[in-house]
Design an enzyme around this catalytic site. Structure first.
Site, PDB file in Angstrom:
ATOM      1  N   GLN A  39       0.718  -1.854   0.045  1.00 23.44           N
ATOM      2  CA  GLN A  39      -0.522   0.306   0.315  1.00 23.44           C
ATOM      3  C   GLN A  39       0.964   1.057   0.314  1.00 23.44           C
ATOM      4  O   GLN A  39       0.438   1.843   0.120  1.00 23.44           O
ATOM      5  CB  GLN A  39      -1.285  -0.106   1.107  1.00 23.44           C
ATOM      6  CG  GLN A  39      -2.378  -1.133   0.960  1.00 23.44           C
ATOM      7  CD  GLN A  39      -2.861  -1.111   0.237  1.00 23.44           C
ATOM      8  OE1 GLN A  39      -3.385  -0.097  -0.255  1.00 23.44           O
ATOM      9  NE2 GLN A  39      -2.721  -2.249  -0.691  1.00 23.44           N
ATOM     10  N   HIS A  54       1.256   2.778  -3.666  1.00 28.78           N
ATOM     11  CA  HIS A  54       0.605   4.144  -3.894  1.00 28.78           C
ATOM     12  C   HIS A  54       1.107   5.412  -4.260  1.00 28.78           C
ATOM     13  O   HIS A  54       0.574   5.903  -4.773  1.00 28.78           O
ATOM     14  CB  HIS A  54      -1.050   4.131  -3.248  1.00 28.78           C
ATOM     15  CG  HIS A  54      -1.973   2.964  -3.063  1.00 28.78           C
ATOM     16  ND1 HIS A  54      -2.686   3.304  -4.769  1.00 28.78           N
ATOM     17  CD2 HIS A  54      -1.503   2.035  -3.103  1.00 28.78           C
ATOM     18  CE1 HIS A  54      -3.857   1.972  -4.739  1.00 28.78           C
ATOM     19  NE2 HIS A  54      -3.509   1.162  -3.646  1.00 28.78           N
ATOM     20  N   GLU A  83      -8.470   3.124   5.853  1.00 27.01           N
ATOM     21  CA  GLU A  83      -9.027   2.471   4.828  1.00 27.01           C
ATOM     22  C   GLU A  83      -9.041   1.027   4.474  1.00 27.01           C
ATOM     23  O   GLU A  83      -9.899   0.453   4.759  1.00 27.01           O
ATOM     24  CB  GLU A  83      -8.378   3.679   4.235  1.00 27.01           C
ATOM     25  CG  GLU A  83      -9.485   2.832   2.710  1.00 27.01           C
ATOM     26  CD  GLU A  83      -8.045   3.478   1.235  1.00 27.01           C
ATOM     27  OE1 GLU A  83      -9.164   3.530   0.380  1.00 27.01           O
ATOM     28  OE2 GLU A  83      -7.015   4.150   1.496  1.00 27.01           O
ATOM     29  N   HIS A  84      -8.440   0.949   5.376  1.00 27.71           N
ATOM     30  CA  HIS A  84      -8.197  -0.457   5.057  1.00 27.71           C
ATOM     31  C   HIS A  84      -7.087  -1.237   6.185  1.00 27.71           C
ATOM     32  O   HIS A  84      -6.207  -0.819   6.379  1.00 27.71           O
ATOM     33  CB  HIS A  84      -6.644  -0.997   4.197  1.00 27.71           C
ATOM     34  CG  HIS A  84      -7.265  -0.425   2.704  1.00 27.71           C
ATOM     35  ND1 HIS A  84      -6.654   0.480   2.311  1.00 27.71           N
ATOM     36  CD2 HIS A  84      -8.294  -1.086   1.369  1.00 27.71           C
ATOM     37  CE1 HIS A  84      -7.139   0.721   0.677  1.00 27.71           C
ATOM     38  NE2 HIS A  84      -7.881  -0.057   0.453  1.00 27.71           N
ATOM     39  N   ASP A 108      -8.007  -4.491  -3.732  1.00 32.23           N
ATOM     40  CA  ASP A 108      -8.193  -3.202  -4.080  1.00 32.23           C
ATOM     41  C   ASP A 108      -8.383  -3.215  -6.208  1.00 32.23           C
ATOM     42  O   ASP A 108      -8.454  -3.091  -6.726  1.00 32.23           O
ATOM     43  CB  ASP A 108      -6.521  -2.887  -4.630  1.00 32.23           C
ATOM     44  CG  ASP A 108      -6.164  -2.049  -3.185  1.00 32.23           C
ATOM     45  OD1 ASP A 108      -7.256  -1.690  -2.467  1.00 32.23           O
ATOM     46  OD2 ASP A 108      -4.764  -2.224  -2.669  1.00 32.23           O
ATOM     47  N   HIS A 130     -48.879  25.152   8.615  1.00 31.67           N
ATOM     48  CA  HIS A 130     -49.421  23.744   8.409  1.00 31.67           C
ATOM     49  C   HIS A 130     -50.171  22.850   9.139  1.00 31.67           C
ATOM     50  O   HIS A 130     -50.918  21.772   8.973  1.00 31.67           O
ATOM     51  CB  HIS A 130     -48.015  23.291   9.138  1.00 31.67           C
ATOM     52  CG  HIS A 130     -46.565  22.859   8.347  1.00 31.67           C
ATOM     53  ND1 HIS A 130     -46.089  24.148   8.447  1.00 31.67           N
ATOM     54  CD2 HIS A 130     -45.570  22.165   7.568  1.00 31.67           C
ATOM     55  CE1 HIS A 130     -44.758  23.860   7.702  1.00 31.67           C
ATOM     56  NE2 HIS A 130     -44.934  22.561   6.539  1.00 31.67           N
TER      57      HIS A 130
END
Length: 441
Positions: free
Chosen positions: A251, A254, A319-320, A353, A413
Site C-alpha cells: 500500500q 500508492h 481505510e484498509h 484493491d 401546516h
C-alpha cells in the site's frame, strides 16, 4: 500502554515555501468550463495533458481498435474481476428492498430505491493506469441500474491507456472520453456542448480531482471525499514478519503520503517487521515512492493484548485494516471504524484493491467513523411515499397535525390538518367559518 517502535517523521512531509493554491486553481478551471464549455475543456487538456484530439469521445470503432491491442490474458482477467465485482454488487442490490407498510388501517407508507439517472466515472491515470477503478465505479453503477454512465480517463504521456479503455468498455460505460483531471470532472459535472451533464461522479484521483469533486458537491453527488491510501495491520505473535512487511509496502507504493501502520501484541514481531521492511525497500521497484511513505508516515506500535490493539486501531479509522492474528474473525465483533476489513493471512488488501469483488473506493482521513465506502446503494436514491385511504385516519391525523404544528408555531401546516379534520371528523375551526366542507359558501 502502547510502545512505539517506529513513529511518524513528518519533517520530510513539511510543505514547501512555494505552496500550490489547489482550491484556487480548481475554482478557476470550473468557472472557465462553466462559462466557456468545450473551448475551456480543450484549452486545459492541452495545458495539463498535452492532449487535444479532434474528439475526446471515443467512437465504437475507436474502442474496438483500442481493445484489439490489449493482450488476451489481460482481457480475460478483466472479465473475471468484473464478474466478481458484479456478483457482489448485485447481491448488495438484492439486499435493498422496496416495501410498503400499512401502519394503521388505511395509512400506507412506502419506500422505493430509484437508480440515479446519470453517473460520471473518473478513472485516474497519472502514476499508474488504474483498471480496477473502472470495475469499481462503472460495474457497480450498472448493477444498481443506472441507465447512463459516462467515463473519463486521461492519456498517459500522450498515449491512450488501452487496457483501461477495455476495462471501461467491458464494465458497461455508455460513453468513454480520453480526458483527465479537473477538466474532466468539471465537464461531467456542469456539462458542455459535447459532454452531457451527470448527476453524480465517482472515482479516485489526485488532489486536484479530489478538490474539484469537493467544490462541485451539492451541484452533483459524489462518492467520497478522497485522501491518500491508508493501511493498518493488527498482528499477534503468530503473524509472519515477511508477510506483514510485504503487505505494508504493497500500500505504501500508492503514493508518498500513505500511512502504513502496524499494531502488534509482539515486540519481537514489530522489530522483525521493521528490519524486513528495510530489506524489502532495497529490492522493491517502487521503493522511491514506498520508502517516503514508510519513513514519513510509517508506525509500529506494541500493545499489551488484542483488545487494546482493536481499540487503538479504531482510533485511526483506517481505510484498509488487515487482521493477521490467530483468530482474525474476532475483529468483526470488536472493531467498528474501518473502510474494509481483510481477515487472515490468506487475504490481503491488494485482493480488495484489484480482484476479489468488494469495492476499493473507501473512506480515508478518519471518515470511516461515519461512512462506509462506495457500494451499489450510493447509486440509488432511497425515496418515500405515503397515502391515506381512510377518512377516519385522515381526520385523526389532521387533528394530530394541527396540535403538533401549532406547538411549533407553524399555523399554515396546522390548517392543512384542520381541513382534513373538518372534512372527515366534522370539527369546527374559527379560521374556517363561512366555509362548508372546504368550499366557500
Amino acid at each position: 500502554m502502547a510502545t512505539y517502535l517506529k513513529q511518524t517523521s513528518l519533517a520530510a512531509g513539511k510543505p514547501s515555501s512555494t505552496k500550490v493554491d489547489v482550491p484556487g486553481i480548481v475554482r478557476g478551471v470550473i468557472d472557465d468550463i462553466r462559462s466557456q464549455g468545450d473551448a475551456a475543456v480543450r484549452r486545459y487538456s492541452e495545458k495539463f495533458d498535452k492532449w487535444s484530439p479532434p474528439s475526446f469521445k471515443l467512437s465504437k470503432d475507436d474502442i474496438d481498435a483500442i481493445v484489439s491491442k490489449v493482450p488476451k490474458q489481460t482481457l480475460d482477467d478483466i472479465r473475471v474481476v468484473q464478474q466478481n465485482v458484479r456478483t457482489f454488487a448485485l447481491a448488495q442490490r438484492k439486499s435493498i428492498n422496496d416495501f410498503e407498510l400499512e401502519i394503521r388501517p388505511g395509512v400506507h407508507l412506502g419506500q422505493k430505491n430509484i437508480p440515479i439517472s446519470s453517473v460520471g466515472a473518473y478513472i485516474p491515470g497519472g502514476r499508474y493506469p488504474l483498471l480496477a477503478s473502472a470495475h469499481m465505479t462503472i460495474v457497480t453503477a450498472k448493477a444498481a441500474g443506472v441507465p447512463r454512465v459516462i467515463a473519463c480517463t486521461p492519456p498517459i504521456m500522450g498515449v491512450i491507456p488501452s487496457s483501461t479503455v477495455a476495462a471501461m468498455h467491458y464494465a458497461g460505460a455508455d460513453d468513454i472520453y480520453i480526458l483527465g483531471g479537473v477538466q474532466a470532472v468539471s465537464a461531467m459535472a456542469v456539462g458542455t456542448e459535447t459532454i452531457g451533464k451527470v448527476d453524480f461522479i465517482a472515482g479516485p484521483g489526485n488532489p486536484f480531482v479530489a478538490e474539484a469533486k469537493r467544490q462541485l458537491f451539492g451541484e452533483i453527488g459524489i462518492d467520497l471525499p478522497a485522501g491518500p491510501t491508508e493501511v493498518l495491520i493488527v498482528a499477534d505473535e503468530y503473524a509472519d514478519p515477511s508477510t506483514v512487511a510485504t503487505d505494508l509496502l504493497s500500500q505504501a507504493e500508492h503514493g508518498p503520503d500513505t500511512p502504513a501502520i502496524l499494531i502488534t501484541t509482539s515486540r519481537a514481531l514489530g522489530e522483525q517487521v521493521i528490519k524486513e521492511v528495510d530489506r524489502l525497500l532495497k529490492i522493491l521497484p517502487t521503493s522511491a515512492i514506498a520508502s517516503v511513505s514508510w519513513s514519513t508516515f510509517g508506525e509500529v506500535i506494541v500493545v499489551n493484548n488484542l483488545d487494546e490493539a482493536y481499540k487503538l486501531a479504531d482510533t485511526y479509522a483506517s481505510e484498509h485494516v488487515q487482521i493477521l492474528t490467530e483468530s482474525p474473525r474476532e475483529a468483526l465483533e470488536k472493531m467498528f471504524h474501518y473502510g474494509a476489513l481483510f481477515l487472515g493471512e490468506k487475504t490481503c488488501v491488494s485482493y480488495g484493491d484489484k480482484v476479489i469483488g468488494t469495492n476499493h473506493v473507501l473512506p480515508t482521513k478518519g471518515a470511516a467513523r461515519f461512512t462506509g465506502g462506495l457500494w451499489v446503494g450510493k447509486y440509488l436514491k432511497t425515496v418515500t411515499y405515503q397515502e391515506v385511504t381512510s377518512e377516519k385516519e385522515s381526520g385523526e391525523l389532521g387533528r394530530l397535525c394541527g396540535r403538533a404544528a401549532r406547538a411549533e408555531n407553524f399555523e399554515g401546516h396546522a390548517r392543512s390538518g384542520d381541513v382534513r379534520a373538518m372534512k372527515y371528523m366534522g370539527d369546527k375551526f374559527e379560521w374556517l367559518d363561512g366555509q362548508k366542507n372546504g368550499v366557500h359558501t
